[in-house]
Design a protein around this motif. Structure first.
Motif, PDB file in Angstrom:
ATOM      1  N   ALA A 291      30.946  34.222  39.410  1.00 32.35           N
ATOM      2  CA  ALA A 291      32.202  34.000  40.139  1.00 32.35           C
ATOM      3  C   ALA A 291      33.363  33.868  39.162  1.00 32.35           C
ATOM      4  O   ALA A 291      34.438  34.470  39.354  1.00 32.35           O
ATOM      5  CB  ALA A 291      32.082  32.764  41.016  1.00 32.35           C
ATOM      6  N   GLU A 292      33.154  33.118  38.102  1.00 26.19           N
ATOM      7  CA  GLU A 292      34.229  32.906  37.132  1.00 26.19           C
ATOM      8  C   GLU A 292      34.524  34.166  36.333  1.00 26.19           C
ATOM      9  O   GLU A 292      35.664  34.365  35.888  1.00 26.19           O
ATOM     10  CB  GLU A 292      33.869  31.741  36.218  1.00 26.19           C
ATOM     11  CG  GLU A 292      33.909  30.398  36.952  1.00 26.19           C
ATOM     12  CD  GLU A 292      33.626  29.205  36.071  1.00 26.19           C
ATOM     13  OE1 GLU A 292      34.132  28.112  36.389  1.00 26.19           O
ATOM     14  OE2 GLU A 292      32.893  29.363  35.050  1.00 26.19           O
ATOM     15  N   GLN A 293      33.541  35.038  36.163  1.00 27.70           N
ATOM     16  CA  GLN A 293      33.802  36.312  35.491  1.00 27.70           C
ATOM     17  C   GLN A 293      34.857  37.129  36.236  1.00 27.70           C
ATOM     18  O   GLN A 293      35.650  37.845  35.614  1.00 27.70           O
ATOM     19  CB  GLN A 293      32.511  37.139  35.391  1.00 27.70           C
ATOM     20  CG  GLN A 293      31.667  36.847  34.171  1.00 27.70           C
ATOM     21  CD  GLN A 293      30.493  37.794  34.056  1.00 27.70           C
ATOM     22  OE1 GLN A 293      29.373  37.443  34.417  1.00 27.70           O
ATOM     23  NE2 GLN A 293      30.737  38.982  33.541  1.00 27.70           N
ATOM     24  N   LEU A 294      34.860  37.028  37.559  1.00 23.97           N
ATOM     25  CA  LEU A 294      35.824  37.780  38.358  1.00 23.97           C
ATOM     26  C   LEU A 294      37.106  36.995  38.623  1.00 23.97           C
ATOM     27  O   LEU A 294      37.981  37.467  39.349  1.00 23.97           O
ATOM     28  CB  LEU A 294      35.191  38.202  39.687  1.00 23.97           C
ATOM     29  CG  LEU A 294      34.044  39.210  39.595  1.00 23.97           C
ATOM     30  CD1 LEU A 294      33.567  39.613  40.988  1.00 23.97           C
ATOM     31  CD2 LEU A 294      34.440  40.454  38.805  1.00 23.97           C
ATOM     32  N   GLY A 295      37.206  35.794  38.044  1.00 23.03           N
ATOM     33  CA  GLY A 295      38.424  35.015  38.191  1.00 23.03           C
ATOM     34  C   GLY A 295      38.432  34.082  39.379  1.00 23.03           C
ATOM     35  O   GLY A 295      39.501  33.571  39.760  1.00 23.03           O
ATOM     36  N   PHE A 296      37.273  33.813  39.970  1.00 24.02           N
ATOM     37  CA  PHE A 296      37.181  32.922  41.119  1.00 24.02           C
ATOM     38  C   PHE A 296      36.775  31.519  40.669  1.00 24.02           C
ATOM     39  O   PHE A 296      36.202  31.332  39.595  1.00 24.02           O
ATOM     40  CB  PHE A 296      36.144  33.435  42.127  1.00 24.02           C
ATOM     41  CG  PHE A 296      36.399  34.827  42.623  1.00 24.02           C
ATOM     42  CD1 PHE A 296      37.675  35.241  42.983  1.00 24.02           C
ATOM     43  CD2 PHE A 296      35.358  35.744  42.731  1.00 24.02           C
ATOM     44  CE1 PHE A 296      37.906  36.523  43.446  1.00 24.02           C
ATOM     45  CE2 PHE A 296      35.572  37.030  43.187  1.00 24.02           C
ATOM     46  CZ  PHE A 296      36.849  37.423  43.543  1.00 24.02           C
ATOM     47  N   GLN A 297      37.027  30.560  41.539  1.00 26.73           N
ATOM     48  CA  GLN A 297      36.529  29.212  41.295  1.00 26.73           C
ATOM     49  C   GLN A 297      35.021  29.198  41.475  1.00 26.73           C
ATOM     50  O   GLN A 297      34.479  29.831  42.377  1.00 26.73           O
ATOM     51  CB  GLN A 297      37.177  28.227  42.274  1.00 26.73           C
ATOM     52  CG  GLN A 297      36.772  26.779  42.052  1.00 26.73           C
ATOM     53  CD  GLN A 297      37.501  25.837  42.997  1.00 26.73           C
ATOM     54  OE1 GLN A 297      38.549  26.180  43.549  1.00 26.73           O
ATOM     55  NE2 GLN A 297      36.957  24.641  43.185  1.00 26.73           N
TER      56      GLN A 297
END
Length: 344
Positions: A291-297
């Protein structure tokens, strides 16, 4: 915003595209004249990963498979069935995405990605044909039709792809990439853990070698789609919304729940060396990471460290030219009138 397929050739356009989507490009591939500087290093890395199932010597696995426990056999076959379905879908999805990426270098990377997915599917057939009769192989490839939990997981991905396939818009492409990263970067991982756990117990090592090759490819694929996702948002910032971020976090959380349900069903507490609380924590750790790789929380508070530290030795090794697990065959088939070049 709808997106249109790139032209087969556009004589009045530059080689380097004017945009990642709905741009103009001659569609002539010159690696020294492309829009994205990261594309060529990615191309070289993907080529360096080239492998075929024929490189793997299955002789020991053939002898060992009958000696696995019944639960290990069942998990082994059903996980192979899962992987076969997902990589089949992935081959088609990569081709569809390729049609809409304007720059010819990105189209080329998608075609290589799709070819690698074909190799992955071949590897599942190769493993199964080595250890079970043809009738059982056919049954395994049909598990996605007959296993309810497997069907639920697979429907989650395929329904996520259908929106883009049937209505190619920027928003639907971005959503489909989220599902792609789930497929390649999360949904395989309890299955990978199962095979690596067998390997560390000196069971089915050749199959685990092949899984490592696939794992290595999938990590590159996740990185490629991460790049594309971020480039689309950079060129179309109006789609970088709170709604997209909420969708991303919620979707990764749902995916992790499905993966945990699958792990409980297929692995449970009956596989020596795999403890369900640790495996569940590992899945949540991977969901946060992706998730964080795509910029999400991150969907889960905590879960910042890998609870399966032993898996790194199997999952993240750079195979290069080494004989991983001493299983990679160094025997090269010579062409003859019998096998021909197509059999190499």
């Amino acid at each position: 915003m709808e997106i249109t397929k790139r032209k087969l050739i556009d004589a009045g356009a530059p080689n380097a595209s004017t945009g990642i989507l709905n741009g103009r490009s001659s569609n002539i591939l010159n690696w020294d004249d492309v829009r994205f500087q990261w594309a060529y290093p990615k191309y070289k890395r993907m080529l360096a990963n080239f492998w075929t199932p024929f490189e793997i010597n299955m002789s020991r696995d053939i002898k060992q498979f009958p000696d696995l426990s019944e639960h290990e056999k069942d998990a082994f076959l059903k996980i192979i069935g899962l992987l076969a379905l997902l990589d089949s879908v992935q081959t088609d999805y990569a081709g569809k995405v390729a049609d809409y990426l304007t720059d010819s270098s990105l189209n080329a990377l998608m075609i290589i990605l799709a070819q690698q997915e074909v190799v992955h599917n071949h590897s599942y057939s190769y493993v199964l044909s080595s250890i079970v009769p043809k009738a059982k192989q056919d049954e395994v490839f049909d598990y996605w039709r007959t296993e309810p939990i497997l069907r639920e997981r697979n429907d989650f991905i395929t329904n996520g792809y259908i929106g883009f396939a049937e209505n190619p818009t920027v928003e639907n492409l971005l959503h489909s990439i989220v599902y792609d990263v789930i497929l390649e970067g999360l949904f395989f991982y309890s299955g990978f853990a199962f095979f690596y756990n067998l390997a560390r117990n000196q069971k089915m090592v050749a199959t685990s070698t092949m899984i490592n090759y696939i794992n290595r490819d999938e990590q590159l694929h996740v990185g490629l789609f991460e790049k594309i996702f971020k480039e689309v948002l950079r060129e179309h910032p109006e789609y970088d919304t709170a709604e997209l971020k909420a969708f991303g976090t919620a979707t990764f959380k749902k995916a992790a729940e499905l993966e945990i349900d699958w792990a409980r069903h297929i692995i449970g507490n009956q596989i020596d060396g795999l403890i369900m609380p640790e495996l569940e924590a590992y899945i949540k750790f991977m969901a946060n990471k992706r998730a964080e790789q795509l910029g999400f929380q991150a969907p889960y508070e905590g879960y910042r460290t890998n609870p399966l530290r032993w898996i790194i030795a199997y999952q993240e090794v750079d195979l290069g030219k080494t004989d991983f697990f001493e299983q990679k065959s160094r025997q090269y088939t010579k062409t003859s009138d019998v096998n021909g070049f197509d059999e190499l």
